[in-house]
Structure formats: structure tokens, C-alpha cells
Write an enzyme that holds these catalytic residues in place. Structure first.
Site, PDB file in Angstrom:
ATOM      1  N   CYS A  81       0.990  -1.582  -0.186  1.00  0.00           N
ATOM      2  CA  CYS A  81      -0.052  -0.516   0.018  1.00  0.00           C
ATOM      3  C   CYS A  81       0.790   1.208  -0.128  1.00  0.00           C
ATOM      4  O   CYS A  81       0.689   1.823  -0.955  1.00  0.00           O
ATOM      5  CB  CYS A  81      -0.693  -0.449   1.069  1.00  0.00           C
ATOM      6  SG  CYS A  81      -1.704  -1.292   1.417  1.00  0.00           S
TER       7      CYS A  81
ATOM      8  N   HIS B  87      -2.723   6.123   3.826  1.00  0.00           N
ATOM      9  CA  HIS B  87      -2.081   5.135   5.095  1.00  0.00           C
ATOM     10  C   HIS B  87       0.040   5.826   4.184  1.00  0.00           C
ATOM     11  O   HIS B  87       0.431   4.933   3.858  1.00  0.00           O
ATOM     12  CB  HIS B  87      -1.913   3.889   4.069  1.00  0.00           C
ATOM     13  CG  HIS B  87      -1.842   2.416   5.096  1.00  0.00           C
ATOM     14  ND1 HIS B  87      -2.002   1.475   5.237  1.00  0.00           N
ATOM     15  CD2 HIS B  87      -0.995   2.490   6.264  1.00  0.00           C
ATOM     16  CE1 HIS B  87      -1.338   1.116   5.157  1.00  0.00           C
ATOM     17  NE2 HIS B  87      -0.903   1.569   6.524  1.00  0.00           N
TER      18      HIS B  87
HETATM   19 CA    CA Z   1      -3.208  -2.412  -0.424  1.00  0.00          CA
END
Ligand code: CA
Length: 530
Positions: free
Chosen positions: A116, A173
Site C-alpha cells: 500500500c 496510509h
Molecule cells: Ca493495498
């Protein structure tokens, strides 16, 4: 140092192959390096001129710069989408994505990083994670030694100078400390959750995490880590407030609907404002742990939470694109739909499907080859499809072009890995301007793809079926790289080796040239290491 190991390995590989007398550099490799600190590109002067004319005509007609909308699904597999071999065949129809693929450009060789944070930071900086230091997902309790954004120039910052409003809705994130939040790094507005679903929902999910949720002492220690579980609304140079918080798995299940509703409402306001905008909508789903939205439970034929999540995300994608249309924005908006990495098979059955080898966390195709759909009615011809390579970092270069920003305005003290793919994406017969895609795993160089060939110098090997993250080893390959022909072996199972392929040395030379860029432009270490 690992990079030196990488460079010396490639030298060995090139030396090994050179002895067979097969050196084809310069013919097979069509790319040209036009500046020391930019990724070489395949020259397409006719395409460049044609797309410039196309954009100039559009600007004349619309009277303003085009909007840019990225719809990023979390951990969705290549094989989850109907037009990529999934959909109804795997128990979760994706009519919206299928329609957008049919009416736009379907990319079949579109690449992300293997997890990510690396992908999300790479598309906003146009630079590989190893260069920015954002080499892996930031997890609970991680101590970062420096703010990677302190000296990075983000896309929304550049677009602000070009007159754009930028918003990020959904999952971030890339750090939740002050100075690292979306509205600290260039976005005008942020509405979403900082962390991935599992990081948020584990504190309320006693079925999966009884040793955390039921054990009060451990729970108190966990709370000390301060992982945000709030829906945050923040403004550049303004307030940051917590709108609500996830207090149950049902709340988590409903999160994407809340985020989609925000985006739908925002699109109306953006249409009225009239300024060009950049909207990055990042879904929380379909990253584990998935909880069906209680209001849509059973949305998929499969009824499994993961599949319901795919179906729900597809529904929101359809609604967001419809909102662009209803508000008269569609003919001046570039839309791109994708996933930030392959499916997380470690979480099976709460994971997606890929027809390829490997999964999230690996640099085999299953970890990095993802759906990529470019949609722009009237600009991108319907029914297009291409297997030319596209790296999601190229979205950065394409956004610069659409906004009329020259790459020459970027700071010249660093290396850029993006390629401007505007002509590839927008022209009826556009071809990719990128020759090679490089695959990294943290600070380890792993592999390179050129045309249909992919050469691995290191590999991730699971030690149990489907365990590509939690029970996997990173290993050097043997005397020769593992070379696969993805046309005859898309699963990367049968190496064509150094005997049955002419291009091993060319790929070796390409990798060596890539490695050499780190000598003048060294990687950044922010403490995530690996
Ligand atoms: Ca991801």
C-alpha cells in the site's frame, strides 16, 4: 550495502551473458534518456504533437484545464474485475468497472508497487519508494526517523500552483503524524481514515482478535499506540477535526458508503466552484479485514465479505462517475480506476483473486499487476485495450501534462521514475512511452520487465501455500536471473533461462543502468528500513 549488492549481482549477470556474445542494447531497448535525472522514454514525437493538439482543442472548447480523478481500490486483485477475468465468474459482478473498461481504455500490463504505502506515495511523487524512503506500509508502533514529505514535492502541491483544488477522500496510509497528513502535504482538503481497515477494526473485532479486545491490559497498551480510528476532516493550513469514529465492525462495514457520499456531495460543489480539481478517492475496501456493509449485506452472489466488498466498491465507482456526468464534468475529466497492489492472499478467504503467480507482498505478477482503466468520454476512444506497460507512477507524469506543468519545473536535485503517458492513454492508437518497469521490495531490487519479458534477480518464496507476507522468504536467484516470457507463461512458472532467450543481457544492462541512477541520487532512509 544492499544496493551495492544489487549492482554487483547485475554486473555478474551481464558478465555471464556477455560471454555468449549476445549483447543487443540499443536495438531491443527503444528508450532514450533525455535527462540524467529522469527515467528514459520511448520517443514518439508524432504522438506528442498529436496529443498536444488534442488537449489544446479541448482546452479551447472547455475553457479550463481538465479535472483529474483517481479511484483507488485497496488490495483488489487483477482477477476480481469482470473485464479482467473475474466478475460474475468469481461470485462478485462488477458492472460499473466493466462498463468503464468497455467505454474506455483497459490496460492489461498496469503495475503497482507490491504493498500500500509504496504505491500511494509513488503515485503522488513520481518516484520509487526506495528514493523517498516510504518502502513499506507504516504499521502500528512504527518509529519514523524523519518526515519523508519534508523534502518531497507532492502532486497536489504542484497542481495547486497550476490552479487546481486537490482533495483526498478515504484511506491515506502514508503517516498520520502532523506534517505527514494529506492536508499537510499539498491536498486542500482531506476526509478519510489514515490507516488500513485491519489497523482500525482490530480494536473492536473480538472474533478475530480476542487476545487484544478481551484482554484489558493489552487493549490499554494498544490504545497507547494512538492509532487513529477516527474519520478525519482536515484542511490545508486549517483545522483538523474528528468527525466520528469506528466503534464496531458494523461501522467499519459502512465506512466506504460514508466516504462515497462525501465524494458525491463534493462533486456537486466542485462543479459549482468551477476551478479544475484533482480528486483522489481511496476506498477502504477491499483490504482485509472486510466487513459487509450491513445495509448491503449479500450484495454479491458469493455472499462472502470480501466479495460483497468488491461489489460495493464497484457500486460506488459507478455512482461517482455518474455524479461527474450529472454535474456536467465528465467531458473535461480524466478518470483512472485501479488497485494499489495485488490481492492479499495471506488473508484468504478475505482476499481477492489473481490469475498470476504470487500475491500482495511479492514482485511476481500477482503482487504487482493490477487492473488499470482510463476513462474519458469523447477523449479516450471506447473499447480500447493495450498490453503496453504502464506503471502507476506514470499517473503523476500524466497529471503534470494535463495540468500544463512542464517537468522542467520540478526540483533537479533528485531522480524521477515517472513517465508522461498522456499520449498513450488519450490517443486512439497511442503506444506506451515506457520501456521498462522496475520492481523493488523495500530496499531490495527484485526484477525488471521489458516488453513481454521479466527478469528476476531476487524472488519472494512463500513457505506455505498463499503465505506471501507472513511466511515468506526473500531469496537470491542462482547463477542466472529467473527470466520469464509473460506471453507464453503469464504465471511465471517456466523460465526461458539464458539458453532460450536472446534478451537476458539487454534486461541485465537495463537493470544495471537503473542501479547506476542511485550513485548520484542515493536512496532516502526514514527508518522504515527492511
Ligand atoms: Ca493495498
Amino acid at each position: 550495502m544492499k544496493l551495492i549488492r544489487f549492482a554487483s549481482l547485475v554486473v555478474i549477470v551481464v558478465g555471464l551473458c556477455a560471454t555468449s556474445g549476445t549483447v543487443f542494447a540499443g536495438s531491443f531497448d527503444r528508450s532514450v534518456r533525455t535527462a540524467e535525472n529522469f527515467e528514459p522514454t520511448i520517443p514518439h514525437p508524432d504522438q506528442d504533437q498529436e496529443v498536444a493538439r488534442k488537449l489544446a482543442n479541448l482546452a479551447k472548447k472547455m475553457g479550463k484545464k481538465p479535472n483529474i480523478v483517481w479511484l483507488v481500490v485497496d488490495d483488489m486483485g487483477y482477477g476480481d474485475v469482470g473485464r479482467y477475468g473475474g466478475g460474475i465468474g468469481v461470485g462478485a459482478a462488477t458492472p460499473s468497472m466493466d462498463r468503464l473498461a468497455d467505454e474506455g481504455l483497459r490496460l492489461t500490463s498496469c503495475y503497482a508497487q507490491q504493498t500500500c504505502t509504496p504505491t500511494r506515495s509513488a503515485i503522488l511523487t513520481g518516484r520509487l519508494p526506495v528514493r523517498t524512503g516510504l518502502t513499506r506500509p507504516i504499521l502500528a508502533g512504527d518509529k519514523i526517523t524523519e518526515n519523508p514529505w519534508a523534502d518531497e514535492v507532492s502532486l497536489p502541491t504542484i497542481l495547486a500552483d497550476a490552479g487546481y483544488t486537490s482533495l483526498l477522500v478515504g484511506k491515506w496510509h502514508i503517516g498520520e503524524a502532523e506534517g505527514m497528513r494529506p492536508h499537510d502535504v499539498g491536498f486542500d482538503e482531506y476526509y478519510g481514515f489514515y490507516a488500513a481497515q485491519k489497523e482500525i477494526s482490530q480494536r473492536v473485532d473480538k472474533r478475530r482478535y480476542p487476545d487484544l479486545v478481551i484482554d484489558q491490559e493489552k487493549f490499554a497498551a494498544f490504545e497507547e499506540l494512538g492509532i487513529g480510528h477516527s474519520l478525519v476532516h482536515g484542511f490545508k493550513n486549517g483545522k483538523t477535526k474528528n468527525v466520528s469514529s469506528i466503534e464496531s465492525t458494523e461501522d467499519m462495514g459502512r465506512a466506504d458508503k460514508v466516504l462515497a457520499d462525501f465524494t458525491l456531495d463534493k462533486i456537486k460543489k466542485l462543479a459549482k466552484d468551477g476551478k479544475p480539481f484533482f480528486l483522489e478517492h481511496c476506498f477502504m475496501k477491499v483490504h482485509a479485514d472486510n466487513f459487509a456493509n450491513p445495509d448491503f449485506e449479500g450484495l454479491s452472489a458469493s455472499k462472502y465479505p470480501y466479495k460483497d466488498a468488491v461489489a460495493e466498491v464497484d457500486m460506488h465507482i459507478g455512482n461517482i462517475v455518474k455524479a461527474l456526468e450529472d454535474n456536467g464534468l465528465l467531458e473535461n475529466t480524466f478518470v483512472f480506476i485501479t488497485s494499489d497492489n495485488g490481492p492479499q492472499m495471506d488473508a484468504w478467504p478475505d482476499g481477492g483473486y489473481t490469475p498470476f503467480r504470487g500475491a500482495k507482498g511479492t514482485t511476481f505478477e500477482g503482487g504487482v499487476r493490477i487492473p488499470g482503466i482510463a476513462y474519458w468520454p469523447g477523449v479516450i476512444a471506447p473499447g480500447r485495450e493495450s498490453d503496453d506497460v504502464f506503471d502507476l507512477m506514470d499517473l503523476f507524469g500524466t497529471a503534470l501534462n494535463l495540468a500544463g506543468v512542464s517537468r522542467e519545473t520540478l526540483p533537479d536535485d533528485r531522480y524521477y521514475d515517472f513517465v508522461d503517458q498522456t499520449s498513450f492513454l488519450l490517443l486512439d492508437k497511442g503506444r506506451s512511452n515506457r520501456e521498462a518497469v522496475y520492481f523493488w521490495w523495500g530496499s531490495e531490487f527484485m526484477a525488471c520487465r521489458m516488453r513481454e519479458y521479466k527478469s528476476h534477480v531476487k524472488v519472494i518464496l512463500p513457505q506455505a501455500p498463499h503465505m506471501y507476507i507472513d511466511l515468506a522468504l526473500i531469496q537470491d536467484v542462482g547463477l542466472a536471473p529467473w527470466l520469464f516470457n509473460l506471453y507464453i507463461d503469464p504465471k511465471e512458472e517456466m523460465t526461458v533461462g539464458h539458453r532460450r532467450n536472446a534478451w537476458l543481457a539487454t534486461l541485465g544492462a537495463k537493470m544495471k543502468a537503473h542501479g547506476a541512477t542511485f550513485k548520484k541520487y542515493p536512496p532516502k532512509d526514514i527508518g522504515l528500513g527492511m
